[in-house]
Scaffold this motif. Sequence first.
Motif, mmCIF file in Angstrom:
data_model
loop_
_atom_site.group_PDB
_atom_site.id
_atom_site.type_symbol
_atom_site.label_atom_id
_atom_site.label_comp_id
_atom_site.label_asym_id
_atom_site.label_seq_id
_atom_site.Cartn_x
_atom_site.Cartn_y
_atom_site.Cartn_z
ATOM 1 N N ILE A 78 -1.650 3.654 -10.339
ATOM 2 C CA ILE A 78 -1.615 2.365 -11.041
ATOM 3 C C ILE A 78 -0.306 1.632 -10.727
ATOM 4 O O ILE A 78 -0.301 0.418 -10.501
ATOM 5 N N ALA A 79 0.806 2.361 -10.683
ATOM 6 C CA ALA A 79 2.095 1.737 -10.371
ATOM 7 C C ALA A 79 2.100 1.161 -8.957
ATOM 8 O O ALA A 79 2.577 0.043 -8.734
ATOM 9 N N LYS A 80 1.564 1.916 -7.994
ATOM 10 C CA LYS A 80 1.514 1.415 -6.617
ATOM 11 C C LYS A 80 0.578 0.216 -6.509
ATOM 12 O O LYS A 80 0.861 -0.743 -5.776
ATOM 13 N N ALA A 81 -0.532 0.260 -7.239
ATOM 14 C CA ALA A 81 -1.448 -0.878 -7.242
ATOM 15 C C ALA A 81 -0.767 -2.108 -7.836
ATOM 16 O O ALA A 81 -0.912 -3.220 -7.316
ATOM 17 N N ALA A 82 -0.006 -1.916 -8.903
ATOM 18 C CA ALA A 82 0.703 -3.034 -9.526
ATOM 19 C C ALA A 82 1.747 -3.611 -8.577
ATOM 20 O O ALA A 82 1.953 -4.828 -8.531
ATOM 21 N N ARG A 83 2.408 -2.747 -7.801
ATOM 22 C CA ARG A 83 3.394 -3.243 -6.830
ATOM 23 C C ARG A 83 2.709 -4.119 -5.780
ATOM 24 O O ARG A 83 3.247 -5.153 -5.393
ATOM 25 N N PHE A 84 1.519 -3.730 -5.333
ATOM 26 C CA PHE A 84 0.798 -4.560 -4.368
ATOM 27 C C PHE A 84 0.347 -5.858 -5.032
ATOM 28 O O PHE A 84 0.479 -6.938 -4.443
ATOM 29 N N GLN A 85 -0.174 -5.763 -6.250
ATOM 30 C CA GLN A 85 -0.679 -6.944 -6.949
ATOM 31 C C GLN A 85 0.410 -7.995 -7.154
ATOM 32 O O GLN A 85 0.140 -9.181 -7.091
ATOM 33 N N THR A 86 1.619 -7.553 -7.404
ATOM 34 C CA THR A 86 2.710 -8.492 -7.679
ATOM 35 C C THR A 86 3.522 -8.826 -6.432
ATOM 36 O O THR A 86 4.566 -9.463 -6.535
ATOM 37 N N ALA A 87 3.066 -8.381 -5.276
ATOM 38 C CA ALA A 87 3.704 -8.633 -3.982
ATOM 39 C C ALA A 87 5.083 -7.986 -3.873
ATOM 40 O O ALA A 87 5.915 -8.415 -3.086
ATOM 41 N N ALA A 88 5.320 -6.941 -4.653
ATOM 42 C CA ALA A 88 6.561 -6.179 -4.509
ATOM 43 C C ALA A 88 6.468 -5.260 -3.298
ATOM 44 O O ALA A 88 7.481 -4.752 -2.828
ATOM 45 N N SER A 89 5.246 -5.045 -2.812
ATOM 46 C CA SER A 89 5.019 -4.192 -1.653
ATOM 47 C C SER A 89 3.792 -4.700 -0.898
ATOM 48 O O SER A 89 2.879 -5.278 -1.488
ATOM 49 N N GLU A 90 3.799 -4.481 0.401
ATOM 50 C CA GLU A 90 2.640 -4.813 1.223
ATOM 51 C C GLU A 90 1.730 -3.603 1.412
ATOM 52 O O GLU A 90 0.687 -3.699 2.040
ATOM 53 N N VAL A 91 2.145 -2.454 0.870
ATOM 54 C CA VAL A 91 1.373 -1.220 1.007
ATOM 55 C C VAL A 91 0.242 -1.227 -0.013
ATOM 56 O O VAL A 91 0.481 -1.284 -1.211
ATOM 57 N N LYS A 92 -0.989 -1.167 0.489
ATOM 58 C CA LYS A 92 -2.142 -1.105 -0.405
ATOM 59 C C LYS A 92 -2.277 0.324 -0.933
ATOM 60 O O LYS A 92 -1.994 1.277 -0.236
ATOM 61 N N PRO A 93 -2.727 0.462 -2.179
ATOM 62 C CA PRO A 93 -2.909 1.815 -2.718
ATOM 63 C C PRO A 93 -4.157 2.473 -2.130
ATOM 64 O O PRO A 93 -4.923 1.830 -1.399
ATOM 65 N N TRP A 94 -4.362 3.754 -2.485
ATOM 66 C CA TRP A 94 -5.565 4.442 -2.083
ATOM 67 C C TRP A 94 -6.757 3.610 -2.513
ATOM 68 O O TRP A 94 -6.702 3.010 -3.570
ATOM 69 N N PRO A 95 -7.772 3.432 -1.749
ATOM 70 C CA PRO A 95 -8.249 4.184 -0.591
ATOM 71 C C PRO A 95 -7.815 3.620 0.755
ATOM 72 O O PRO A 95 -8.245 4.120 1.778
ATOM 73 N N TRP A 96 -6.954 2.619 0.758
ATOM 74 C CA TRP A 96 -6.506 2.047 2.030
ATOM 75 C C TRP A 96 -5.360 2.838 2.633
ATOM 76 O O TRP A 96 -5.099 2.735 3.821
ATOM 77 N N THR A 97 -4.653 3.556 1.814
ATOM 78 C CA THR A 97 -3.602 4.460 2.295
ATOM 79 C C THR A 97 -3.851 5.829 1.676
ATOM 80 O O THR A 97 -4.679 5.963 0.768
ATOM 81 N N GLU A 98 -3.103 6.814 2.116
ATOM 82 C CA GLU A 98 -3.308 8.159 1.583
ATOM 83 C C GLU A 98 -2.836 8.247 0.134
ATOM 84 O O GLU A 98 -1.903 7.582 -0.275
ATOM 85 N N LEU A 99 -3.535 9.071 -0.615
ATOM 86 C CA LEU A 99 -3.150 9.344 -1.992
ATOM 87 C C LEU A 99 -2.172 10.499 -1.946
ATOM 88 O O LEU A 99 -2.538 11.647 -1.850
ATOM 89 N N ASP A 100 -0.877 10.193 -1.961
ATOM 90 C CA ASP A 100 0.112 11.246 -1.762
ATOM 91 C C ASP A 100 0.346 12.010 -2.987
ATOM 92 O O ASP A 100 0.708 12.087 -3.936
#
Length: 100
Positions: A78-100
């Motif tokens: 959820i935190a990584k998704a929120a970072r993408f949603q708010t443009a704090a990161s260009e990294v999309k969360p899983w399923p577009w990247t690995e779920l580390d």
Amino acid sequence: MTDEDRFRGRMHGEQNEPGQRDSLWWRLLFMLLIAVMINLAQTILAVVTVVQFIIMAVSKGQPNERLADFGTDLGIWIAKAARFQTAASEVKPWPWTELD
């Protein structure tokens, strides 16, 4: 390594930013899809919370470790998704990247 160290590494560790940004329209599409996924994740979190409480009530305060670990993983997603949603990161969360 403590759980806190692992958590910090997963949240703030090196993430491979994509070389090229998506177009604004693609980003909008991803943002809408991720918004739906965040809502689903919140529903899952609510169910897991109730189940964990019941387990703790029955087992004299002892939480189920697998549910606790799942909650940690879900929170990080959820935190990584929120970072993408708010443009704090260009990294999309899983399923577009690995779920580390």
